[in-house]
Design a protein around this motif. Structure first.
Motif, PDB file in Angstrom:
ATOM      1  N   GLY A  12      44.692  44.416  28.915  1.00 56.79           N
ATOM      2  CA  GLY A  12      43.838  44.895  27.828  1.00 56.79           C
ATOM      3  C   GLY A  12      43.105  43.817  27.057  1.00 56.79           C
ATOM      4  O   GLY A  12      42.283  44.135  26.205  1.00 56.79           O
ATOM      5  N   SER A  13      43.397  42.525  27.306  1.00 59.53           N
ATOM      6  CA  SER A  13      42.729  41.489  26.504  1.00 59.53           C
ATOM      7  C   SER A  13      42.518  40.228  27.339  1.00 59.53           C
ATOM      8  O   SER A  13      43.102  40.084  28.410  1.00 59.53           O
ATOM      9  CB  SER A  13      43.574  41.142  25.274  1.00 59.53           C
ATOM     10  OG  SER A  13      44.715  40.428  25.678  1.00 59.53           O
ATOM     11  N   GLY A  14      41.695  39.324  26.817  1.00 61.02           N
ATOM     12  CA  GLY A  14      41.493  38.029  27.476  1.00 61.02           C
ATOM     13  C   GLY A  14      40.544  38.097  28.646  1.00 61.02           C
ATOM     14  O   GLY A  14      39.960  39.151  28.938  1.00 61.02           O
ATOM     15  N   PRO A  15      40.398  36.970  29.372  1.00 62.97           N
ATOM     16  CA  PRO A  15      39.409  36.898  30.451  1.00 62.97           C
ATOM     17  C   PRO A  15      39.687  37.859  31.605  1.00 62.97           C
ATOM     18  O   PRO A  15      38.778  38.200  32.361  1.00 62.97           O
ATOM     19  CB  PRO A  15      39.518  35.439  30.945  1.00 62.97           C
ATOM     20  CG  PRO A  15      40.571  34.769  30.146  1.00 62.97           C
ATOM     21  CD  PRO A  15      41.076  35.704  29.104  1.00 62.97           C
ATOM     22  N   ARG A  16      40.942  38.317  31.757  1.00 60.40           N
ATOM     23  CA  ARG A  16      41.273  39.222  32.863  1.00 60.40           C
ATOM     24  C   ARG A  16      41.254  40.697  32.443  1.00 60.40           C
ATOM     25  O   ARG A  16      41.694  41.564  33.216  1.00 60.40           O
ATOM     26  CB  ARG A  16      42.642  38.857  33.433  1.00 60.40           C
ATOM     27  CG  ARG A  16      42.712  37.450  34.039  1.00 60.40           C
ATOM     28  CD  ARG A  16      44.147  37.090  34.437  1.00 60.40           C
ATOM     29  NE  ARG A  16      44.685  38.002  35.416  1.00 60.40           N
ATOM     30  CZ  ARG A  16      45.989  38.248  35.585  1.00 60.40           C
ATOM     31  NH1 ARG A  16      46.876  37.641  34.843  1.00 60.40           N
ATOM     32  NH2 ARG A  16      46.405  39.099  36.511  1.00 60.40           N
ATOM     33  N   ALA A  17      40.774  41.001  31.250  1.00 58.71           N
ATOM     34  CA  ALA A  17      40.791  42.385  30.741  1.00 58.71           C
ATOM     35  C   ALA A  17      40.173  43.337  31.761  1.00 58.71           C
ATOM     36  O   ALA A  17      39.127  43.040  32.345  1.00 58.71           O
ATOM     37  CB  ALA A  17      40.045  42.472  29.416  1.00 58.71           C
ATOM     38  N   GLU A  69      50.954  44.762  27.689  1.00 56.92           N
ATOM     39  CA  GLU A  69      49.751  44.484  28.492  1.00 56.92           C
ATOM     40  C   GLU A  69      48.464  44.614  27.679  1.00 56.92           C
ATOM     41  O   GLU A  69      47.405  44.124  28.079  1.00 56.92           O
ATOM     42  CB  GLU A  69      49.696  45.369  29.752  1.00 56.92           C
ATOM     43  CG  GLU A  69      49.290  46.827  29.529  1.00 56.92           C
ATOM     44  CD  GLU A  69      50.472  47.714  29.178  1.00 56.92           C
ATOM     45  OE1 GLU A  69      51.451  47.207  28.614  1.00 56.92           O
ATOM     46  OE2 GLU A  69      50.395  48.926  29.459  1.00 56.92           O
ATOM     47  N   SER A  70      48.547  45.270  26.495  1.00 54.05           N
ATOM     48  CA  SER A  70      47.336  45.420  25.685  1.00 54.05           C
ATOM     49  C   SER A  70      46.938  44.103  25.017  1.00 54.05           C
ATOM     50  O   SER A  70      45.762  43.825  24.847  1.00 54.05           O
ATOM     51  CB  SER A  70      47.552  46.492  24.624  1.00 54.05           C
ATOM     52  OG  SER A  70      48.647  46.121  23.817  1.00 54.05           O
ATOM     53  N   TRP A  71      47.936  43.253  24.642  1.00 51.82           N
ATOM     54  CA  TRP A  71      47.596  42.044  23.881  1.00 51.82           C
ATOM     55  C   TRP A  71      47.833  40.743  24.651  1.00 51.82           C
ATOM     56  O   TRP A  71      47.223  39.730  24.329  1.00 51.82           O
ATOM     57  CB  TRP A  71      48.362  42.000  22.550  1.00 51.82           C
ATOM     58  CG  TRP A  71      49.858  41.985  22.690  1.00 51.82           C
ATOM     59  CD1 TRP A  71      50.676  43.080  22.675  1.00 51.82           C
ATOM     60  CD2 TRP A  71      50.711  40.847  22.898  1.00 51.82           C
ATOM     61  NE1 TRP A  71      51.989  42.699  22.855  1.00 51.82           N
ATOM     62  CE2 TRP A  71      52.029  41.325  22.983  1.00 51.82           C
ATOM     63  CE3 TRP A  71      50.496  39.466  23.006  1.00 51.82           C
ATOM     64  CZ2 TRP A  71      53.134  40.491  23.196  1.00 51.82           C
ATOM     65  CZ3 TRP A  71      51.598  38.635  23.213  1.00 51.82           C
ATOM     66  CH2 TRP A  71      52.893  39.145  23.305  1.00 51.82           C
ATOM     67  N   HIS A  72      48.748  40.730  25.650  1.00 48.87           N
ATOM     68  CA  HIS A  72      49.035  39.467  26.349  1.00 48.87           C
ATOM     69  C   HIS A  72      47.979  39.249  27.431  1.00 48.87           C
ATOM     70  O   HIS A  72      47.763  40.135  28.255  1.00 48.87           O
ATOM     71  CB  HIS A  72      50.437  39.505  26.968  1.00 48.87           C
ATOM     72  CG  HIS A  72      50.971  38.140  27.326  1.00 48.87           C
ATOM     73  ND1 HIS A  72      50.388  37.355  28.289  1.00 48.87           N
ATOM     74  CD2 HIS A  72      52.002  37.425  26.840  1.00 48.87           C
ATOM     75  CE1 HIS A  72      51.056  36.206  28.380  1.00 48.87           C
ATOM     76  NE2 HIS A  72      52.050  36.224  27.507  1.00 48.87           N
TER      77      HIS A  72
END
Ligand SMILES: NC(=O)c1ccc[n+]([C@@H]2O[C@H](COP(=O)([O-])OP(=O)(O)OC[C@H]3O[C@@H](n4cnc5c(N)ncnc54)[C@H](O)[C@@H]3O)[C@@H](O)[C@H]2O)c1
Length: 366
Positions: A213-218, A161-164
């Motif tokens: 943890g990343s991207g527009p939904r962080a 969940e940190s990188w996807h």
């Protein structure tokens, strides 16, 4: 369909992993990527243009192209079976990402539909076709460790969940460390030992909610509905046993894949990778580092192997039967953990030979 020459491919699912597939499939000369489809049409267009693929659009448009012989299914696990079935019904062979389905019934349906139509349904992972596990298999079969007896495997990490950018599906039905990363380990184990006869397991879940943890939904949270730490014991038809841990619950990142035989032990590479060091332990005073021999290319290798097998009229190595057996083992694992008892694995598969050392998806053969 031409039935000769290089094989037309259509990719369904233009998400995270499609970049690796498209990088390789557009470079491998035995296949031609003709179309990229996605529910999200912008994503399909973006990926098609990034990789110079002429066609992009809907799944129906892809399936209507008579020059596409293999559909590469890179959708999320919960729709793998339905997308694969539609492709078979349209007369296409299928390469599907793992797991082949979420339950035994829909997995069996795919195999039956393919058989009835004279089509193939092959399944990821294809990492076992890489130089690492292929070299390990050739070594074990050459007697380097004597008769193989046991295996110990470990895959622990904090979770993806940190990188996807869209990790929800990795923690819901069809995901979790067992269904998401387990297929690499289970497939490598059955490549080395053959079919599994029965399974015992325990499972737990450290958190019911995780944060992207990343991207527009962080910062967004999502529900965890499957076990995130699974410990298994497999007993194989040949009498060997393996113990494995699959975990998204550890801050320690560690993988291990070792096979022990009567006369020695082999540390192989992480089966989620195509290459890596192999270390052979025997009575020699020092362990021996074994160079890996064979193809170092990445995802998409199995699609090329499938394409060549179709043209040659021989079984593909990453067969649907093998992918279904891996699914059956994983479903049985969850049942064993739920019931607290051994669960017999009813399915089996016919092992195929290792690849020749000089096999490569990067050369033109068709
Ligand atoms: N991300 C990785 O590192 C990785 C590695 C190996 C394997 N995989 C596997 O690849 C598959 C895809 O993973 P991802 O990370 O690319 O996921 P993702 O969510 O990034 O991409 C999936 C794509 O499929 C599309 N899609 C979903 N349902 C569809 C349908 N019915 N028809 C057409 N398109 C549909 C989505 O719109 C999305 O663009 C999964 O099975 C995963 O296990 C992923």
């Amino acid at each position: 369909m031409s039935g000769a020459g290089r094989v037309g491919v259509g990719v369904i699912g233009a998400g995270n992993i499609s970049t690796q597939y498209l990088t390789n499939l557009t470079a491998f000369p035995d296949v031609e990527v003709r179309f990229v489809a996605d529910l999200d049409l912008d994503r399909a267009e973006f990926q098609a243009q990034a990789f110079g693929v002429r066609g992009f659009g809907t799944v129906d448009e892809l399936l209507a192209d008579p020059e596409i012989e293999i559909v590469v299914n890179l959708t999320i696990p919960k729709v793998h079976a339905e997308v694969a079935l539609r492709a078979l019904e349209a007369g296409k062979h299928v390469w599907t990402e793992k797991p082949i389905a979420l339950d035994r019934e829909s997995g069996r349906r795919l195999l039956e539909e393919a058989r009835a139509r004279g089509l193939r349904v092959a399944g990821a992972p294809d990492t076992f076709l890489g130089a690492g596990i292929q070299t390990a298999r050739r070594l074990v079969e050459s007697g380097a460790i004597g008769a193989p007896m046991t295996a110990l495997t470990l895959m622990q990490q904090p979770g993806p969940e940190s990188w996807h950018p869209n990790p929800d599906f990795l923690f819901q039905e069809g995901g979790g460390p067992l269904f998401d990363v387990g297929p690499y380990y289970v497939t490598a184990l059955i490549q080395l030992f053959g079919p599994v006869k029965r399974v015992a397991a325990v499972a737990s879940r450290s958190k019911t909610v995780r944060t992207i943890g990343s991207g527009p939904r962080a910062g967004e949270t999502f529900e965890v509905t499957v076990p995130t730490h699974v410990t298994t014991v497999f007993e194989f038809e040949g009498g060997q046993t393996s113990q494995s841990i699959f975990s998204f619950d550890s801050k320690i990142k560690r993988t291990l894949f070792e096979v022990t035989g009567v006369d020695g032990a082999l540390e192989a590479n992480d089966p989620n990778m195509f290459v890596g060091d192999l270390v052979l332990h025997t009575d020699a005073p020092e362990p021996e580092v074994i160079p890996t021999e064979g193809e170092k290319a990445a995802r998409g290798t199995g699609v090329v192997e499938l394409a060549r097998a179709i043209r040659a009229g021989v079984p593909e190595r990453a067969s649907g039967e093998q992918a279904f057996h891996a699914l059956d083992i994983m479903v049985s694992t969850i049942e064993a953990a739920d019931r607290g008892e051994w669960v017999p694995v009813e399915s089996t598969f016919t092992p195929t030979p290792p690849l020749p050392e000089d096999w490569s998806p990067a050369v033109a053969t068709l």
